[in-house]
Scaffold this active site. Structure first.
Site, short mmCIF file in Angstrom:
data_model
loop_
_atom_site.label_atom_id
_atom_site.label_comp_id
_atom_site.label_asym_id
_atom_site.label_seq_id
_atom_site.Cartn_x
_atom_site.Cartn_y
_atom_site.Cartn_z
N LYS A 47 1.78 3.43 -10.65
CA LYS A 47 1.29 2.28 -11.40
C LYS A 47 0.25 2.72 -12.43
O LYS A 47 -0.89 3.01 -12.08
CB LYS A 47 0.66 1.25 -10.45
CG LYS A 47 0.12 0.00 -11.17
CD LYS A 47 -0.41 -1.02 -10.18
CE LYS A 47 -1.06 -2.21 -10.89
NZ LYS A 47 -1.58 -3.22 -9.93
N LYS A 97 -2.04 4.89 -8.35
CA LYS A 97 -2.34 4.09 -9.53
C LYS A 97 -3.45 4.77 -10.32
O LYS A 97 -4.39 5.33 -9.75
CB LYS A 97 -2.78 2.68 -9.07
CG LYS A 97 -3.26 1.74 -10.16
CD LYS A 97 -3.66 0.40 -9.54
CE LYS A 97 -4.33 -0.53 -10.54
NZ LYS A 97 -4.77 -1.81 -9.92
N ASP A 135 -4.45 -3.14 -3.57
CA ASP A 135 -4.85 -2.07 -4.48
C ASP A 135 -6.24 -1.61 -4.07
O ASP A 135 -7.24 -2.33 -4.27
CB ASP A 135 -4.86 -2.57 -5.92
CG ASP A 135 -3.45 -2.83 -6.46
OD1 ASP A 135 -2.55 -3.13 -5.65
OD2 ASP A 135 -3.27 -2.72 -7.68
#
Length: 336
Positions: A272, A236, A173
């Protein structure tokens, strides 16, 4: 599916607790199309009206609610990103990820064992998490690139990615440089994202936009497209450290960018939402919105994750209520 779109492959392992998952070929990215980026618009009032209606128009009850709750659990990146994280806490988190719902509840629901989608930790805890999850088929995700600010020198951010991958992380991430989005320097975001994608190697990369710091929904839409063009496997919302994290309007903007990218390239990119999703009813609202906008294919762990630490406890609590008719105390569903 589009004529030249990548084909999905269904895989399952006999020794894995997870339900069978469908896996897409990775997003190869494309050349930066600044004309496409410049053409992006975002009607804030219309987006907010659409987002405000979803919870009232899409609700599920009884057995259907239990089924959607179980689905949400399999989509969680169970996360601990605190300054006081310890190896013991990470090990307990991994144990919960491998057994997120008490066996008696699953038995009452006639369900096989399930797991969360992944465990997400800081780089320093990757090796501990990988060892704790051996034999479970649960991937470890590492937050990287100077998380959460993303302001360390680029060569250090890239090296952090490489070291996390070497330690066993299967997902990385990363955080984008928000200053580039705020000043409209989309080429800089694209070039950095391409380098980060390369540094990840075989590990999937989730690009964190930190939407609460991007200023406008139009910037969110543009940043989403640029990161996908650069090869992000997921986009995300947040680090979880911003004043405003995942919201339904931001989600609508990002998943429509995913839909537009898929329509043009035939490539499915994952989504996400992270930060602030702590209640089961909120998770089900997100699932309903994504089902409406993207379809059932995006309701699988390879294309949808919830970044959460406390959400799992409420989901398990709702399942116990469905089975027994009684709400239990929150401490009976501890995470770690």
């Amino acid at each position: 599916m589009e004529k030249n779109a990548p084909h999905a492959v269904t895989t399952a392992t006999d020794d894995a607790a997870q339900l069978p998952q469908i896996h897409e070929l990775r997003n190869p990215g494309m050349e930066l199309d600044l004309d496409w980026v410049a053409s992006v618009q975002a009607n804030t009032s219309a987006i907010e009206r659409r987002a405000a209606t979803i919870s009232g128009r899409r609700s599920v009850k009884k057995d259907y609610q239990a089924a959607w709750t179980l689905k949400a659990i399999t989509l969680i990146d169970l996360t601990t990103l605190s300054g006081d994280d310890t190896w013991g806490r990470v090990k307990r988190l991994c144990a919960k990820a491998a057994n997120p719902v008490r066996p008696d509840i699953l038995e009452a629901l006639n369900m096989p064992p399930i797991t969360t989608g992944a465990v997400c930790v800081y780089h320093d805890m990757v090796e501990t998490a990988v060892k704790a999850l051996e034999g479970t088929n649960i991937p470890v995700a590492a937050v990287s690139t100077g998380f959460p600010a993303g302001l360390s020198p680029l060569h250090l951010r890239l090296q952090e990615i490489r070291e996390s991958v070497e330690a066993g992380a299967k997902e990385i991430d990363i955080v984008i440089s928000r200053r580039h989005a705020l000043t409209g320097n989309w080429r800089a975001i694209y070039d950095e994202m391409r380098l980060m994608r390369e540094a990840c190697g075989d590990a999937h990369v989730k690009a964190i936009l930190a939407t609460g710091e991007l200023g406008t929904l139009r910037n969110v839409a543009k940043a989403s497209l640029v990161c996908m063009m650069a090869g992000a496997d997921f986009i995300k919302t947040s680090t979880g450290k911003e004043p405003v994290n995942a919201t339904l309007p931001v989600t609508l903007v990002m998943i429509r960018a995913i839909r537009a990218y898929h329509a043009r390239t035939g490539v499915r990119v994952g989504y996400k939402p992270a930060g602030g999703i702590s209640k089961a009813k909120d998770a089900l609202t997100y699932l309903a919105l994504i089902k409406d906008e993207l379809g059932d294919r995006w309701l699988e762990p390879d294309l949808l994750r919830f970044g959460a630490s406390s959400l799992l406890g409420d989901l398990e609590r709702q399942l116990e209520h469905h089975v027994t008719g009684r709400y239990s105390a929150a401490h009976r569903h501890a995470i770690g």
